[in-house]
Design an enzyme around this catalytic site. Structure first.
Site, PDB file in Angstrom:
ATOM      1  CG  ASN A 198      -2.937   4.003   1.750  1.00 17.23           C
ATOM      2  OD1 ASN A 198      -4.025   4.181   2.287  1.00 17.23           O
ATOM      3  ND2 ASN A 198      -2.469   2.795   1.492  1.00 17.23           N
TER       4      ASN A 198
ATOM      5  CB  SER B 104      -0.910   0.006   1.230  1.00 14.69           C
ATOM      6  OG  SER B 104      -0.157  -0.193   2.415  1.00 14.69           O
TER       7      SER B 104
ATOM      8  CG  HIS C 127      -2.880  -0.768  -2.739  1.00  9.07           C
ATOM      9  ND1 HIS C 127      -3.196   0.538  -2.435  1.00  9.07           N
ATOM     10  CD2 HIS C 127      -3.100  -1.492  -1.601  1.00  9.07           C
ATOM     11  CE1 HIS C 127      -3.583   0.604  -1.176  1.00  9.07           C
ATOM     12  NE2 HIS C 127      -3.534  -0.614  -0.649  1.00  9.07           N
TER      13      HIS C 127
ATOM     14  CD  GLU D 214      -3.733   3.380  -4.931  1.00 12.37           C
ATOM     15  OE1 GLU D 214      -3.789   4.611  -4.925  1.00 12.37           O
ATOM     16  OE2 GLU D 214      -3.101   2.721  -4.072  1.00 12.37           O
TER      17      GLU D 214
END
Length: 304
Positions: A203, A132, A153, A165
């Site tokens: 993130n 991540s 991800h 992702e």
């Protein structure tokens, strides 16, 4: 959902039918769930047989729930469960077309996995990491095939969340990118392509907000309940940031903030000392029974 995919790119054919998954935690079991439903043969690997048993039971329970809600048929569930096998070493991955690493968010752990994994794989097998936050280029350099390595991800919980992702390392080639993107779509996900910068897109935006919420608690601006209520009712967030932190895992939150802080050298990404203290205490959130909430009773209770 669509089934296994074959991608032809110029003279290169990438045929993905069998997917290996390393790690049988929340993320690994979730990926196994959606991959098996999409028609892929799934080999799920973990060093802990107990964790594998628990993961298979969780997948069964979640698919039963989908059957009850009429999202899938009982036949779909039974066929999907029949496509999943497990193991405690990398031997079963010798014929995998794609291996997705979904181990803990620790770079050293991931590097050791890739070093041990590569000798087992076919030369044409692709590798994806569910990291991540960690550099795809740096992780790829640990392997014998940086051009066949990519970031994939998934969001948690995997069977529910629509986004994935897709992150290319500097060496990732076009056939690998196209093949893994097609797998993501076959799994029913919408890919968002990110450049290989610390924490990628989701993130990079989400975790600093969570960290700021922890600072807001640390500085006494508001209680756990006040902060979460404010963001749920004032910003229409489905979950408050401290509740979300507990759900993600405070150790994972800290690891991502450290990657951002070290990778971007900007003080605005400094992990809140209270987050560090909670992780040091072993208060990791929902998975450990205590974080910003205490989960020992029927209803979570704020701890501050």
């Amino acid at each position: 959902m669509n089934g296994p995919v074959t991608i032809k790119n110029d003279s290169t054919m990438v045929d993905i039918k069998e997917i290996g998954i390393i790690g049988a935690g929340q993320m690994g079991s979730g990926i196994a769930h959606v991959a098996s439903l999409a028609g892929y043969t799934v080999k799920m690997i973990d060093i802990d047989q107990g964790q594998l048993t628990k993961a298979v039971a969780t997948i069964q329970r979640n698919m039963d729930r989908q059957v009850n809600r009429e999202k899938i048929s009982a036949g779909d569930r039974d066929a999907a469960m029949g496509r999943i096998t497990t193991g405690t070493d990398y031997g079963p991955l010798s014929n995998a077309d794609l291996v997705i690493e979904a181990a803990t968010e620790n770079e050293e752990t991931k590097r050791k996995i890739f070093q041990a994994l590569c000798p087992t794989l076919r030369p044409d097998a692709l590798i994806a990491t569910n990291t991540s936050s960690i550099s795809i280029t740096r992780l790829a350099s640990t392997t014998d095939r940086p051009h066949k390595f990519i970031g994939l991800h998934f969001m948690n919980p995997v069977p529910v969340m629509d986004l994935v992702e897709l992150i290319r390392g500097i060496a990732t080639d076009v056939p690998t990118f196209e093949a893994v993107k097609a797998v993501a779509v076959a799994l029913g996900k919408t890919p968002a392509v990110s450049e290989d910068f610390p924490a990628f897109i989701v993130n990079r935006i989400l975790l600093p907000m969570v960290n700021e919420a922890i600072y807001t608690l640390y500085e006494g601006v508001g209680s756990v309940e006040a902060i979460d209520t404010s963001m749920k009712l004032g910003a229409r967030h489905p979950m408050g940031p401290l509740e979300l932190a507990d759900f993600i895992g405070l150790d994972t939150c800290l690891a991502i903030m450290q990657v951002l802080y070290e990778g971007l050298a900007d003080s605005k990404y400094r992990p809140c000392p209270l987050l560090v203290k909670y992780v040091e205490a072993g208060w990791l959130g929902k998975k450990s029974g205590r974080g910003f909430y205490d989960y020992s009773g029927e209803t979570p209770v704020p701890t501050r």
